[in-house]
Design a protein around this motif. Structure first.
Motif, PDB file in Angstrom:
ATOM      1  N   LEU A  61      31.157   0.753  -2.258  1.00 28.95           N
ATOM      2  CA  LEU A  61      29.919   1.484  -2.522  1.00 28.95           C
ATOM      3  C   LEU A  61      29.682   1.660  -4.017  1.00 28.95           C
ATOM      4  O   LEU A  61      28.554   1.531  -4.503  1.00 28.95           O
ATOM      5  CB  LEU A  61      29.964   2.852  -1.840  1.00 28.95           C
ATOM      6  N   ARG A  62      30.742   1.961  -4.752  1.00 34.10           N
ATOM      7  CA  ARG A  62      30.605   2.153  -6.192  1.00 34.10           C
ATOM      8  C   ARG A  62      30.056   0.875  -6.852  1.00 34.10           C
ATOM      9  O   ARG A  62      29.102   0.913  -7.628  1.00 34.10           O
ATOM     10  CB  ARG A  62      31.955   2.517  -6.816  1.00 34.10           C
ATOM     11  N   ILE A  63      30.668  -0.259  -6.533  1.00 38.22           N
ATOM     12  CA  ILE A  63      30.229  -1.525  -7.123  1.00 38.22           C
ATOM     13  C   ILE A  63      28.788  -1.845  -6.710  1.00 38.22           C
ATOM     14  O   ILE A  63      27.959  -2.235  -7.535  1.00 38.22           O
ATOM     15  CB  ILE A  63      31.165  -2.674  -6.695  1.00 38.22           C
ATOM     16  N   THR A  64      28.478  -1.643  -5.429  1.00 37.25           N
ATOM     17  CA  THR A  64      27.147  -1.980  -4.920  1.00 37.25           C
ATOM     18  C   THR A  64      26.055  -1.173  -5.607  1.00 37.25           C
ATOM     19  O   THR A  64      25.054  -1.725  -6.083  1.00 37.25           O
ATOM     20  CB  THR A  64      27.085  -1.758  -3.403  1.00 37.25           C
ATOM     21  N   TRP A  65      26.230   0.140  -5.675  1.00 40.40           N
ATOM     22  CA  TRP A  65      25.167   0.970  -6.247  1.00 40.40           C
ATOM     23  C   TRP A  65      25.055   0.796  -7.755  1.00 40.40           C
ATOM     24  O   TRP A  65      23.957   0.914  -8.318  1.00 40.40           O
ATOM     25  CB  TRP A  65      25.357   2.428  -5.844  1.00 40.40           C
ATOM     26  N   GLU A  66      26.169   0.517  -8.418  1.00 38.60           N
ATOM     27  CA  GLU A  66      26.073   0.189  -9.838  1.00 38.60           C
ATOM     28  C   GLU A  66      25.267  -1.094 -10.038  1.00 38.60           C
ATOM     29  O   GLU A  66      24.429  -1.183 -10.945  1.00 38.60           O
ATOM     30  CB  GLU A  66      27.469   0.047 -10.441  1.00 38.60           C
TER      31      GLU A  66
ATOM     32  N   GLY B 136      21.579  -0.604  -9.811  1.00 35.20           N
ATOM     33  CA  GLY B 136      20.932   0.142 -10.880  1.00 35.20           C
ATOM     34  C   GLY B 136      21.030   1.644 -10.794  1.00 35.20           C
ATOM     35  O   GLY B 136      20.151   2.361 -11.296  1.00 35.20           O
ATOM     36  N   TYR B 137      22.102   2.155 -10.180  1.00 34.16           N
ATOM     37  CA  TYR B 137      22.274   3.600 -10.036  1.00 34.16           C
ATOM     38  C   TYR B 137      23.449   4.120 -10.864  1.00 34.16           C
ATOM     39  O   TYR B 137      24.406   3.388 -11.148  1.00 34.16           O
ATOM     40  CB  TYR B 137      22.495   3.971  -8.561  1.00 34.16           C
ATOM     41  N   LYS B 138      23.362   5.382 -11.209  1.00 26.15           N
ATOM     42  CA  LYS B 138      24.444   6.098 -11.870  1.00 26.15           C
ATOM     43  C   LYS B 138      25.313   6.706 -10.776  1.00 26.15           C
ATOM     44  O   LYS B 138      24.882   7.601 -10.056  1.00 26.15           O
ATOM     45  CB  LYS B 138      23.879   7.196 -12.777  1.00 26.15           C
ATOM     46  N   VAL B 139      26.532   6.222 -10.650  1.00 21.29           N
ATOM     47  CA  VAL B 139      27.389   6.598  -9.518  1.00 21.29           C
ATOM     48  C   VAL B 139      28.262   7.800  -9.869  1.00 21.29           C
ATOM     49  O   VAL B 139      28.880   7.855 -10.927  1.00 21.29           O
ATOM     50  CB  VAL B 139      28.278   5.408  -9.086  1.00 21.29           C
ATOM     51  N   GLN B 140      28.295   8.756  -8.952  1.00 16.02           N
ATOM     52  CA  GLN B 140      29.205   9.900  -9.039  1.00 16.02           C
ATOM     53  C   GLN B 140      30.020   9.956  -7.757  1.00 16.02           C
ATOM     54  O   GLN B 140      29.453   9.870  -6.663  1.00 16.02           O
ATOM     55  CB  GLN B 140      28.434  11.204  -9.227  1.00 16.02           C
TER      56      GLN B 140
ATOM     57  N   MET C 179      44.661   1.638 -10.559  1.00 12.17           N
ATOM     58  CA  MET C 179      43.927   0.383 -10.550  1.00 12.17           C
ATOM     59  C   MET C 179      44.350  -0.450 -11.768  1.00 12.17           C
ATOM     60  O   MET C 179      44.333   0.026 -12.895  1.00 12.17           O
ATOM     61  CB  MET C 179      42.412   0.653 -10.594  1.00 12.17           C
ATOM     62  N   SER C 180      44.731  -1.677 -11.537  1.00 11.74           N
ATOM     63  CA  SER C 180      45.223  -2.522 -12.610  1.00 11.74           C
ATOM     64  C   SER C 180      44.084  -2.979 -13.509  1.00 11.74           C
ATOM     65  O   SER C 180      42.911  -3.021 -13.116  1.00 11.74           O
ATOM     66  CB  SER C 180      45.937  -3.752 -12.036  1.00 11.74           C
ATOM     67  N   GLN C 181      44.441  -3.358 -14.758  1.00 14.57           N
ATOM     68  CA  GLN C 181      43.437  -3.846 -15.699  1.00 14.57           C
ATOM     69  C   GLN C 181      42.795  -5.130 -15.195  1.00 14.57           C
ATOM     70  O   GLN C 181      41.603  -5.370 -15.386  1.00 14.57           O
ATOM     71  CB  GLN C 181      44.087  -4.077 -17.066  1.00 14.57           C
ATOM     72  N   GLN C 182      43.599  -5.976 -14.525  1.00 16.93           N
ATOM     73  CA  GLN C 182      43.071  -7.220 -13.974  1.00 16.93           C
ATOM     74  C   GLN C 182      42.013  -6.942 -12.912  1.00 16.93           C
ATOM     75  O   GLN C 182      40.967  -7.599 -12.847  1.00 16.93           O
ATOM     76  CB  GLN C 182      44.209  -8.058 -13.369  1.00 16.93           C
ATOM     77  N   HIS C 183      42.281  -5.922 -12.078  1.00 20.35           N
ATOM     78  CA  HIS C 183      41.325  -5.561 -11.034  1.00 20.35           C
ATOM     79  C   HIS C 183      40.022  -5.054 -11.654  1.00 20.35           C
ATOM     80  O   HIS C 183      38.924  -5.400 -11.209  1.00 20.35           O
ATOM     81  CB  HIS C 183      41.920  -4.489 -10.120  1.00 20.35           C
ATOM     82  N   ILE C 184      40.141  -4.234 -12.706  1.00 20.35           N
ATOM     83  CA  ILE C 184      38.960  -3.718 -13.401  1.00 20.35           C
ATOM     84  C   ILE C 184      38.158  -4.859 -14.012  1.00 20.35           C
ATOM     85  O   ILE C 184      36.930  -4.914 -13.920  1.00 20.35           O
ATOM     86  CB  ILE C 184      39.377  -2.707 -14.479  1.00 20.35           C
ATOM     87  N   ASN C 185      38.866  -5.809 -14.634  1.00 15.81           N
ATOM     88  CA  ASN C 185      38.194  -6.969 -15.238  1.00 15.81           C
ATOM     89  C   ASN C 185      37.469  -7.796 -14.186  1.00 15.81           C
ATOM     90  O   ASN C 185      36.372  -8.306 -14.417  1.00 15.81           O
ATOM     91  CB  ASN C 185      39.199  -7.827 -15.994  1.00 15.81           C
ATOM     92  N   ASN C 186      38.096  -7.942 -13.020  1.00 16.15           N
ATOM     93  CA  ASN C 186      37.464  -8.691 -11.928  1.00 16.15           C
ATOM     94  C   ASN C 186      36.173  -8.012 -11.476  1.00 16.15           C
ATOM     95  O   ASN C 186      35.161  -8.678 -11.220  1.00 16.15           O
ATOM     96  CB  ASN C 186      38.425  -8.826 -10.752  1.00 16.15           C
ATOM     97  N   GLN C 187      36.216  -6.674 -11.387  1.00 12.26           N
ATOM     98  CA  GLN C 187      35.022  -5.940 -10.982  1.00 12.26           C
ATOM     99  C   GLN C 187      33.907  -6.106 -12.012  1.00 12.26           C
ATOM    100  O   GLN C 187      32.736  -6.284 -11.655  1.00 12.26           O
ATOM    101  CB  GLN C 187      35.350  -4.456 -10.806  1.00 12.26           C
ATOM    102  N   LYS C 188      34.254  -6.045 -13.291  1.00 12.97           N
ATOM    103  CA  LYS C 188      33.256  -6.215 -14.343  1.00 12.97           C
ATOM    104  C   LYS C 188      32.626  -7.602 -14.287  1.00 12.97           C
ATOM    105  O   LYS C 188      31.427  -7.766 -14.510  1.00 12.97           O
ATOM    106  CB  LYS C 188      33.895  -5.971 -15.708  1.00 12.97           C
ATOM    107  N   GLU C 189      33.441  -8.611 -13.989  1.00 12.90           N
ATOM    108  CA  GLU C 189      32.927  -9.973 -13.903  1.00 12.90           C
ATOM    109  C   GLU C 189      31.990 -10.118 -12.713  1.00 12.90           C
ATOM    110  O   GLU C 189      30.942 -10.781 -12.795  1.00 12.90           O
ATOM    111  CB  GLU C 189      34.089 -10.961 -13.787  1.00 12.90           C
ATOM    112  N   ILE C 190      32.341  -9.493 -11.582  1.00  8.58           N
ATOM    113  CA  ILE C 190      31.465  -9.510 -10.407  1.00  8.58           C
ATOM    114  C   ILE C 190      30.125  -8.875 -10.753  1.00  8.58           C
ATOM    115  O   ILE C 190      29.051  -9.405 -10.425  1.00  8.58           O
ATOM    116  CB  ILE C 190      32.123  -8.767  -9.226  1.00  8.58           C
TER     117      ILE C 190
END
Length: 280
Positions: A79-84, A87-91, A1-12
């Protein structure tokens, strides 16, 4: 996963949480009575446990070889993004054999959930009407999975709390061809909780029917589930949102004209509001 993709997820995630804070403040005092809702005040609300089986080995345990599930990584990420965001701790665990799946679920059931409001489990795999396949082609019965969380033997810290299961898997080979729609005008405390209570089972399809998945966009069910939760969790309870998911998935159609209808099965005693109890 690229750093840009990670940054985009954090911004979302940042934008979504800011939206939730604003909407939650506006909704205070406008929701239904607190007694009608499960307490959802802790942070995190609980563990969101995601199992993604997408690579399958050749096996003699089933009538035909189970193909790899292209597009399931898209579901996992959604699912990971949604549950985070909710307010959930995702595993996340990937590509588990049947015995490994049961072992991991037993471990999470034995874990103390005393400091959590609820529990979420999402399983992405092949399946049939009675259960889920491990990557080795062995079947794990739904009954074996669900009994781990009934509270009688393994998971007492979840008694009285919502246990939400979302299953993306076929439950048979039948394909729904659809039918034409005809248009018509026109207070006591609980001292003992049944072990079957407080469960929600969100199946991708009814018993006997197949479910559909795009290699590019992920499965119909999970993509719409995540979309609806992200758009409406601050304003609606879970069962209301699952009705919308059923409607949206039912609008889809394969190139051969086949349809799909999710099949939620609720044993919840109260409403689930992921943000509805904040500051109350």
């Amino acid at each position: 996963m690229s750093q840009q993709h990670i940054n985009n997820q954090k911004e979302i995630l940042r934008r979504y949480l800011a939206q939730i804070e604003k909407l939650s403040a506006e909704l205070q005092g406008k929701l239904g009575p607190v007694a009608e809702r499960y307490p959802m005040c802790k942070h995190p609300h609980g563990i969101a446990f995601i199992v993604n089986n997408y690579e399958f080995s050749f096996t003699h345990h089933v009538e035909k070889a189970l193909p790899n599930r292209e597009g399931s990584l898209v579901d996992e990420n959604n699912l990971r993004i949604t549950w985070e965001c909710l307010g959930y701790k995702v595993q996340v665990l990937k590509n588990l054999k049947a015995s490994e799946l049961l072992q991991q679920l037993m471990q999470i059931a034995l874990h103390s959930h005393e400091n959590y409001d609820s529990f979420v489990c999402c399983i992405l795999s092949h399946g049939n009407v009675g259960g889920i396949y491990g990557t080795d082609g062995e079947l794990v019965e739904f009954s074996e999975i669900f009994k781990l969380f009934q509270g009688k033997n393994y998971c007492p810290s979840l008694v009285g709390k919502p246990k939400l299961f979302f299953i993306q898997a076929c439950r048979g080979d039948a394909e729904d061809e659809g039918a034409s729609e005809q248009q018509i005008d026109g207070p006591d405390k609980i001292k003992n909780v049944p072990i079957e209570a407080d469960f929600l089972f969100g199946y991708a399809s009814p018993p006997g029917y197949a479910s559909f998945r795009s290699p590019k966009h992920g499965s119909w069910y999970i993509s719409k589930l995540c979309e609806v939760l992200m758009d409406n969790a601050a304003q609606q309870d879970l069962l209301t949102m699952l009705t919308t998911v059923t409607d949206k998935v039912s609008e889809g159609c394969t190139t051969k004209g086949h349809k799909q209808c999710p099949a939620p099965d609720s044993r919840l005693r109260k409403q689930v509001w992921f943000f509805g109890n904040r500051n109350l």
